[in-house]
Write a protein that holds these residues in place. Structure first.
Motif, PDB file in Angstrom:
ATOM      1  N   ALA A   1      52.159  18.860 -11.972  1.00 56.55           N
ATOM      2  CA  ALA A   1      51.743  19.922 -11.061  1.00 56.55           C
ATOM      3  C   ALA A   1      52.783  21.031 -11.030  1.00 56.55           C
ATOM      4  CB  ALA A   1      51.528  19.351  -9.660  1.00 56.55           C
ATOM      5  N   SER A   2      52.326  22.234 -10.846  1.00 54.76           N
ATOM      6  CA  SER A   2      53.209  23.393 -10.793  1.00 54.76           C
ATOM      7  C   SER A   2      54.284  23.207  -9.726  1.00 54.76           C
ATOM      8  CB  SER A   2      52.395  24.652 -10.489  1.00 54.76           C
ATOM      9  OG  SER A   2      53.228  25.772 -10.354  1.00 54.76           O
ATOM     10  N   GLY A   3      55.532  23.495 -10.102  1.00 52.15           N
ATOM     11  CA  GLY A   3      56.646  23.384  -9.168  1.00 52.15           C
ATOM     12  C   GLY A   3      57.361  22.048  -9.188  1.00 52.15           C
ATOM     13  N   PHE A   4      56.802  21.047  -9.871  1.00 55.46           N
ATOM     14  CA  PHE A   4      57.449  19.729  -9.893  1.00 55.46           C
ATOM     15  C   PHE A   4      58.626  19.698 -10.860  1.00 55.46           C
ATOM     16  CE2 PHE A   4      57.926  15.537 -11.864  1.00 55.46           C
ATOM     17  CZ  PHE A   4      58.274  14.792 -10.748  1.00 55.46           C
ATOM     18  N   ALA A   5      58.419  20.164 -12.072  1.00 50.73           N
ATOM     19  CA  ALA A   5      59.446  20.083 -13.110  1.00 50.73           C
ATOM     20  C   ALA A   5      60.346  21.334 -13.073  1.00 50.73           C
ATOM     21  CB  ALA A   5      58.785  19.949 -14.475  1.00 50.73           C
ATOM     22  N   PRO A   6      61.597  21.159 -13.524  1.00 58.81           N
ATOM     23  CA  PRO A   6      62.212  19.920 -14.020  1.00 58.81           C
ATOM     24  C   PRO A   6      62.682  19.035 -12.867  1.00 58.81           C
ATOM     25  CG  PRO A   6      63.801  21.715 -14.160  1.00 58.81           C
ATOM     26  CD  PRO A   6      62.507  22.325 -13.669  1.00 58.81           C
ATOM     27  N   ALA A   7      62.544  17.742 -13.087  1.00 54.66           N
ATOM     28  CA  ALA A   7      62.904  16.757 -12.075  1.00 54.66           C
ATOM     29  C   ALA A   7      63.727  15.644 -12.711  1.00 54.66           C
ATOM     30  CB  ALA A   7      61.649  16.178 -11.429  1.00 54.66           C
TER      31      ALA A   7
ATOM     32  N   TYR B   1      74.732  15.124 -11.055  1.00 61.29           N
ATOM     33  CA  TYR B   1      73.802  15.665 -10.071  1.00 61.29           C
ATOM     34  C   TYR B   1      74.211  17.059  -9.610  1.00 61.29           C
ATOM     35  CZ  TYR B   1      70.631  11.805  -9.873  1.00 61.29           C
ATOM     36  OH  TYR B   1      69.662  10.885 -10.210  1.00 61.29           O
ATOM     37  N   ALA B   2      75.516  17.341  -9.581  1.00 61.03           N
ATOM     38  CA  ALA B   2      75.955  18.697  -9.258  1.00 61.03           C
ATOM     39  C   ALA B   2      75.496  19.666 -10.344  1.00 61.03           C
ATOM     40  CB  ALA B   2      77.473  18.742  -9.113  1.00 61.03           C
ATOM     41  N   HIS B   3      75.608  19.249 -11.602  1.00 61.87           N
ATOM     42  CA  HIS B   3      75.177  20.120 -12.694  1.00 61.87           C
ATOM     43  C   HIS B   3      73.665  20.311 -12.670  1.00 61.87           C
ATOM     44  CE1 HIS B   3      75.301  22.124 -16.555  1.00 61.87           C
ATOM     45  NE2 HIS B   3      74.335  21.329 -16.979  1.00 61.87           N
ATOM     46  N   MET B   4      72.925  19.235 -12.439  1.00 65.21           N
ATOM     47  CA  MET B   4      71.468  19.384 -12.392  1.00 65.21           C
ATOM     48  C   MET B   4      71.041  20.282 -11.241  1.00 65.21           C
ATOM     49  SD  MET B   4      69.763  15.801 -13.738  1.00 65.21           S
ATOM     50  CE  MET B   4      70.439  14.724 -12.456  1.00 65.21           C
ATOM     51  N   ALA B   5      71.748  20.214 -10.115  1.00 60.73           N
ATOM     52  CA  ALA B   5      71.424  21.102  -8.997  1.00 60.73           C
ATOM     53  C   ALA B   5      71.624  22.558  -9.403  1.00 60.73           C
ATOM     54  CB  ALA B   5      72.284  20.760  -7.784  1.00 60.73           C
ATOM     55  N   ARG B   6      72.701  22.830 -10.130  1.00 63.43           N
ATOM     56  CA  ARG B   6      72.941  24.197 -10.594  1.00 63.43           C
ATOM     57  C   ARG B   6      71.860  24.663 -11.564  1.00 63.43           C
ATOM     58  NH1 ARG B   6      78.398  22.245 -10.556  1.00 63.43           N
ATOM     59  NH2 ARG B   6      78.253  21.676 -12.772  1.00 63.43           N
ATOM     60  N   ARG B   7      71.292  23.717 -12.313  1.00 62.10           N
ATOM     61  CA  ARG B   7      70.269  24.052 -13.307  1.00 62.10           C
ATOM     62  C   ARG B   7      68.853  23.972 -12.734  1.00 62.10           C
ATOM     63  NH1 ARG B   7      71.019  24.185 -18.619  1.00 62.10           N
ATOM     64  NH2 ARG B   7      69.121  25.422 -18.327  1.00 62.10           N
ATOM     65  N   GLY B   8      68.728  23.708 -11.445  1.00 62.39           N
ATOM     66  CA  GLY B   8      67.418  23.696 -10.816  1.00 62.39           C
ATOM     67  C   GLY B   8      66.616  22.431 -11.031  1.00 62.39           C
ATOM     68  N   VAL B   9      67.300  21.326 -11.364  1.00 63.35           N
ATOM     69  CA  VAL B   9      66.624  20.036 -11.539  1.00 63.35           C
ATOM     70  C   VAL B   9      66.585  19.321 -10.199  1.00 63.35           C
ATOM     71  CG1 VAL B   9      66.590  17.840 -12.783  1.00 63.35           C
ATOM     72  CG2 VAL B   9      67.465  19.907 -13.918  1.00 63.35           C
ATOM     73  N   THR B  10      65.403  18.950  -9.746  1.00 65.27           N
ATOM     74  CA  THR B  10      65.226  18.364  -8.421  1.00 65.27           C
ATOM     75  C   THR B  10      65.163  16.846  -8.489  1.00 65.27           C
ATOM     76  OG1 THR B  10      63.944  20.308  -7.759  1.00 65.27           O
ATOM     77  CG2 THR B  10      63.763  18.348  -6.367  1.00 65.27           C
ATOM     78  N   PRO B  11      65.946  16.129  -7.669  1.00 68.38           N
ATOM     79  CA  PRO B  11      65.815  14.663  -7.626  1.00 68.38           C
ATOM     80  C   PRO B  11      64.411  14.265  -7.172  1.00 68.38           C
ATOM     81  CG  PRO B  11      67.841  15.369  -6.540  1.00 68.38           C
ATOM     82  CD  PRO B  11      67.024  16.604  -6.786  1.00 68.38           C
ATOM     83  N   SER B  12      63.839  13.287  -7.856  1.00 70.45           N
ATOM     84  CA  SER B  12      62.487  12.854  -7.549  1.00 70.45           C
ATOM     85  C   SER B  12      62.427  11.333  -7.564  1.00 70.45           C
ATOM     86  CB  SER B  12      61.504  13.456  -8.561  1.00 70.45           C
ATOM     87  OG  SER B  12      60.170  13.192  -8.194  1.00 70.45           O
ATOM     88  N   THR B  13      61.227  10.810  -7.428  1.00 72.72           N
ATOM     89  CA  THR B  13      60.991   9.372  -7.475  1.00 72.72           C
ATOM     90  C   THR B  13      59.836   9.094  -8.426  1.00 72.72           C
ATOM     91  OG1 THR B  13      59.367   9.355  -5.683  1.00 72.72           O
ATOM     92  CG2 THR B  13      61.698   9.162  -5.055  1.00 72.72           C
ATOM     93  N   ILE B  14      59.661   7.830  -8.760  1.00 70.04           N
ATOM     94  CA  ILE B  14      58.545   7.474  -9.638  1.00 70.04           C
ATOM     95  C   ILE B  14      57.212   7.771  -8.956  1.00 70.04           C
ATOM     96  CG2 ILE B  14      57.320   5.433 -10.499  1.00 70.04           C
ATOM     97  CD1 ILE B  14      59.926   4.516 -11.727  1.00 70.04           C
ATOM     98  N   ALA B  15      57.102   7.477  -7.662  1.00 70.12           N
ATOM     99  CA  ALA B  15      55.846   7.756  -6.961  1.00 70.12           C
ATOM    100  C   ALA B  15      55.536   9.250  -6.966  1.00 70.12           C
ATOM    101  CB  ALA B  15      55.916   7.227  -5.543  1.00 70.12           C
ATOM    102  N   GLN B  16      56.538  10.074  -6.784  1.00 70.31           N
ATOM    103  CA  GLN B  16      56.325  11.521  -6.788  1.00 70.31           C
ATOM    104  C   GLN B  16      55.944  12.012  -8.185  1.00 70.31           C
ATOM    105  OE1 GLN B  16      60.108  12.687  -5.184  1.00 70.31           O
ATOM    106  NE2 GLN B  16      59.401  12.634  -3.057  1.00 70.31           N
ATOM    107  N   ALA B  17      56.586  11.453  -9.198  1.00 72.52           N
ATOM    108  CA  ALA B  17      56.257  11.845 -10.571  1.00 72.52           C
ATOM    109  C   ALA B  17      54.822  11.463 -10.912  1.00 72.52           C
ATOM    110  CB  ALA B  17      57.230  11.195 -11.555  1.00 72.52           C
ATOM    111  N   LEU B  18      54.399  10.285 -10.490  1.00 68.75           N
ATOM    112  CA  LEU B  18      53.027   9.857 -10.744  1.00 68.75           C
ATOM    113  C   LEU B  18      52.026  10.789 -10.057  1.00 68.75           C
ATOM    114  CD1 LEU B  18      50.995   7.797 -11.867  1.00 68.75           C
ATOM    115  CD2 LEU B  18      51.346   6.449  -9.765  1.00 68.75           C
TER     116      LEU B  18
END
Length: 329
Positions: A14-20, A306-323
């Motif tokens: 879905a739009s807005g989910f990735a990158p996660a 995780y600090a680097h991913m935050a700078r790159r706009g990668v959002t922490p997610s879960t398997i349920a959210q990804a599904l």
């Protein structure tokens, strides 16, 4: 499960989910990785350390996925620590099958049988069913995710997961080959999520590895050949030609992991799946954390990644959210 996916099986989100990103923990007993597999020569002395790890994750806004095996689900301390996090919505729990320590015990304990997918289908199913039911009883929620111990998918695993209500598999370790141990070969498998075709589609979230370097686009074809030549992968890495980067704190330096994340984002990978083994949370259990200083470095690796991913706009997610995002994509 071991059939290469076609291009039209790629998962879209879905739009807005990735990158996660998703943090998966192979939550298992400690044992000597250099010795043969056994039914009983293992321990759970590291389980107390999961509490510190969970607190750390909550501090950086991450909900880990504990992929739990049989000795762990039998531990009252593990059920207490992980169960508390799951009940608060601060973690997820999934299934990880180590057949050599999971009843019923009918097979010979050896390397071939350490891959659950190599077992007779009825025995793989019996072991999985016992474990899945124990996890639901222990944590009060039916697990929806699976990782085969040693990444050991087999020809009967897909129907088993369908029948047991598993919606997401994360057993594929893209770009790795275990056939020399009678395990599966994932050298040609993609690192991007895809749907496993079937009556009820199963979402595959491969454990993330990437190729980087001048020859990265040829990595899937070239690296397996280099790996069969002594010292060739090291030379290719040092010269910047080709490197395979595993996104794990176990054996991958932080600087390399950051470069790997950048390579994944450059390749538009929508979900980055990080992984490590829970015994590494205490010294002396795995080759990666033999001292307390090395345990601290594991935490520093996670903090830095995780600090680097935050700078790159990668959002922490879960398997349920990804599904959910994949179903809506």
């Amino acid at each position: 499960m071991l059939t290469l996916p076609q291009a039209d099986q790629a998962a879209h989100f879905a739009s807005g989910f990735a990158p996660a990103s998703i943090l998966t923990v192979d939550t298992e007993e400690g044992f000597d990785w250099d010795k043969p597999f056994t039914r009983d020569q293992h321990d759970l002395t590291h389980v107390d350390r999961i509490a510190r790890f969970q607190s750390f994750c909550e501090g950086i806004g991450v909900s880990p996925v504990y992929l739990v095996d049989w000795p762990i689900v039998q531990s009252a301390k593990a059920r207490e620590i992980i169960g508390d996090a799951v009940s608060r919505g601060a973690a997820e729990v999934g299934v990880q099958l180590h057949p050599w320590v999971n009843p019923p015990f009918e097979e010979e304990v050896n390397t071939h049988n350490s891959f659950a997918g190599n077992l007779p289908p009825e025995l793989e199913r019996a072991k999985f069913s016992r474990l899945r039911d124990a996890i639901e009883e222990a944590f009060g929620t039916p697990p929806i995710s699976y990782r085969a111990g040693r990444y050991g998918l087999g020809p009967a695993t897909k129907s088993l997961l369908h029948d047991m209500g598993i919606k997401v598999d994360t057993s594929v370790r893209a770009y790795f080959d275990y056939s020399h141990q009678d395990g599966p070969n994932y050298e040609d498998f993609p690192n991007h999520p895809y749907w496993v075709a079937g009556e009820t589609p199963l979402l595959e979230l491969p454990v993330t590895s990437v190729y980087r370097g001048l020859l990265a686009s040829a990595g899937p074809q070239l690296f397996p050949k280099l790996a069969r030549i002594p010292r060739a992968p090291g030379v290719a890495s040092r010269t910047g030609l080709l490197e395979r980067v595993r996104l794990t704190p176990e054996g991958t330096p932080l600087a390399d992991a950051i470069k790997g994340i950048d390579a994944a984002l450059a390749a538009n990978l929508p979900v980055i799946v990080l992984s490590f083994h829970s015994p590494s949370l205490a010294p002396g259990n795995t080759p990666y954390t033999e001292t307390e200083e090395e345990v601290d470095r594991l935490y520093a690796w996670l903090d830095g990644v995780y600090a680097h991913m935050a700078r790159r706009g990668v959002t922490p997610s879960t398997i349920a959210q990804a599904l959910a995002a994949a179903n809506a994509g």
